[in-house]
Design a protein around this motif. Structure first.
Motif, mmCIF file in Angstrom:
data_model
loop_
_atom_site.group_PDB
_atom_site.id
_atom_site.type_symbol
_atom_site.label_atom_id
_atom_site.label_comp_id
_atom_site.label_asym_id
_atom_site.label_seq_id
_atom_site.Cartn_x
_atom_site.Cartn_y
_atom_site.Cartn_z
ATOM 1 N N TYR A 1 0.739 -1.186 -0.179
ATOM 2 C CA TYR A 1 0.076 -0.147 0.106
ATOM 3 C C TYR A 1 0.945 1.440 -0.087
ATOM 4 C CZ TYR A 1 -4.058 2.993 1.333
ATOM 5 O OH TYR A 1 -5.070 3.847 1.034
ATOM 6 N N ALA B 1 3.130 2.726 -2.987
ATOM 7 C CA ALA B 1 2.495 3.367 -4.051
ATOM 8 C C ALA B 1 2.380 4.949 -4.088
ATOM 9 C CB ALA B 1 1.064 2.961 -4.055
ATOM 10 N N TYR B 2 2.910 5.323 -2.842
ATOM 11 C CA TYR B 2 3.098 6.780 -2.571
ATOM 12 C C TYR B 2 4.270 7.343 -3.412
ATOM 13 C CZ TYR B 2 -0.471 7.081 0.878
ATOM 14 O OH TYR B 2 -1.704 6.888 1.661
ATOM 15 N N GLN C 1 -2.456 -4.618 -6.698
ATOM 16 C CA GLN C 1 -1.921 -3.552 -6.156
ATOM 17 C C GLN C 1 -0.475 -2.917 -6.587
ATOM 18 O OE1 GLN C 1 -3.605 -3.222 -1.787
ATOM 19 N NE2 GLN C 1 -1.333 -3.032 -1.853
ATOM 20 N N ASP C 2 0.264 -4.021 -6.777
ATOM 21 C CA ASP C 2 1.689 -3.644 -7.349
ATOM 22 C C ASP C 2 1.570 -3.220 -8.843
ATOM 23 O OD1 ASP C 2 2.389 -4.113 -4.865
ATOM 24 O OD2 ASP C 2 3.469 -5.917 -5.306
ATOM 25 N N ARG D 1 -0.358 0.641 -9.707
ATOM 26 C CA ARG D 1 -0.208 1.868 -9.033
ATOM 27 C C ARG D 1 0.269 2.757 -9.971
ATOM 28 N NH1 ARG D 1 4.426 -0.978 -6.118
ATOM 29 N NH2 ARG D 1 5.753 -0.729 -7.406
ATOM 30 N N PRO E 1 4.816 0.944 -11.550
ATOM 31 C CA PRO E 1 4.173 -0.161 -11.246
ATOM 32 C C PRO E 1 4.975 -1.218 -11.516
ATOM 33 C CG PRO E 1 3.232 0.709 -13.289
ATOM 34 C CD PRO E 1 4.274 1.561 -12.627
#
Ligand code: DC
Length: 335
Positions: free
Chosen positions: A213, A216-217, A295-296, A299, A303
């Protein structure tokens, strides 16, 4: 007995930085030459005249290298010399050929030794990257850098500080002040958060999910990528991650992307975890793996993606040893 050379630089003449950099230099010399502090016979250090706040020999003693003879001297001021530089010569009992270590720009002192080889190893969770990375590092006598561990440490910091990780500004505050370093002990990576070894604590399922999570920032990625580039510049290593070939080291000549069916990856994790006594079911692990892949891959920033010039290896039907041998063969062909 062998003489091992090395050097590093500091950004400023502060006792704390001198302590950190001298320790890092000696630890890296020990790791690369497979030595312990006890096998050092003597350590001779010299520093440029712009370093006055701490004797490097004192820093070495404080770092645990106190069982051997220590000596430091001041170098004469030479025009054009590399500033803020600490040099070292270690005499040690070793039968291997010495590996000299030059860090933080000090490789400029020894162009003949400065060939650093980096290998980019990307792929999704459970594709075997970290096992294969360690095997390649061992075969080539270099180190391996698990970049996922760094994102995991950021996640752990968020948990410890009780931040709401969905709040970008709170994660940004964490990343601005994080003290995250990577060390090596007997060739094994240690992840150090605020000076504490958190290598074990970052392996929980909660940290895995949160790492995916927070990675991703953009602020988190910028910081981690710059740390990873700095490490890669200073030492030959295999970097395993998600974006090494595409983003961290886009010019790396050795890029590999590992894949495997999600069910196989989940089964590998399940078997590994069972050995560690974890109670997670295979179904739960498969669900987590699919969620993390999603998720990976999706993003916005860097990514999980295969670099165009990477060699893709489907590891579904291969052992880690077979994958590592295949990769080492391909590297040897190119060197
Ligand atoms: O490889 P791992 O499972 O330890 O990585 C933890 C998480 O960190 C993973 O879900 C994605 C992220 N990661 C990343 O975004 N980029 C990397 N280079 C390495 C890991």
């Amino acid at each position: 007995m062998k003489a091992i050379r090395g050097a590093t630089t500091v950004n400023c003449d502060s006792p704390q930085e001198i302590r950190e950099k001298v320790k890092e230099l000696l630890d890296r010399i020990a790791a690369a030459n497979k030595l312990t502090a006890d096998s050092f016979i003597c350590i001779m250090l010299s520093s440029t005249g712009d370093i006055r706040s701490l004797y490097p020999a004192k820093a070495a003693r404080e770092a645990g290298y106190s069982g051997c003879a220590l000596y430091s001297s001041l170098e004469p001021d030479m025009e054009g010399a590399l500033p803020l530089c600490i040099r070292v010569m270690v005499l040690a009992e070793t039968c291997n050929s010495p590996k000299h270590i030059y860090l933080h720009g000090a490789a400029a002192l020894r162009k003949d030794l400065s060939r650093v080889i980096n290998i980019a190893l990307d792929g999704p969770a459970g594709s075997g990257k970290s096992t294969v990375s360690k095997l390649i590092a061992k075969k080539l006598d270099i180190l391996s850098l698990d970049t996922g561990a760094m994102y995991r440490a950021v996640a752990l910091k968020c948990i410890r500080e009780g931040v709401d990780y969905a709040e970008k500004s709170q994660v940004e505050r964490i990343i601005e002040n994080i003290d995250l370093r990577v060390g090596y002990k007997d060739g094994r990576q240690l992840t150090l958060l605020d000076g504490e070894d958190v290598s074990g604590e970052i392996r929980t399922a909660q940290v895995s999910m949160l790492a995916s999570y927070v990675s991703a920032y953009p602020s988190v990625r910028t910081k981690m990528v710059s740390l990873q580039r700095e490490i890669a510049k200073s030492m030959s290593c295999v970097l395993d991650g998600r974006d090494i070939g595409t983003n961290v080291l886009p010019d790396c000549p050795f890029k590999f992307f590992l894949t495997a069916a999600p069910e196989i990856r989940a089964m590998r994790r399940f078997s590994e975890d069972r050995l560690k006594g974890s109670a997670q079911s295979y179904e739960q692990i498969l669900k987590d793996i699919n969620e993390r892949d999603e998720q990976d891959r999706n993003r916005a920033v860097a990514p999980l993606k295969c670099a165009q010039d990477a060699v893709v290896i489907d590891t579904s039907e291969m052992t880690a040893e077979e994958v590592a041998s295949l990769i080492c063969g391909k590297i040897q062909e190119k060197i």
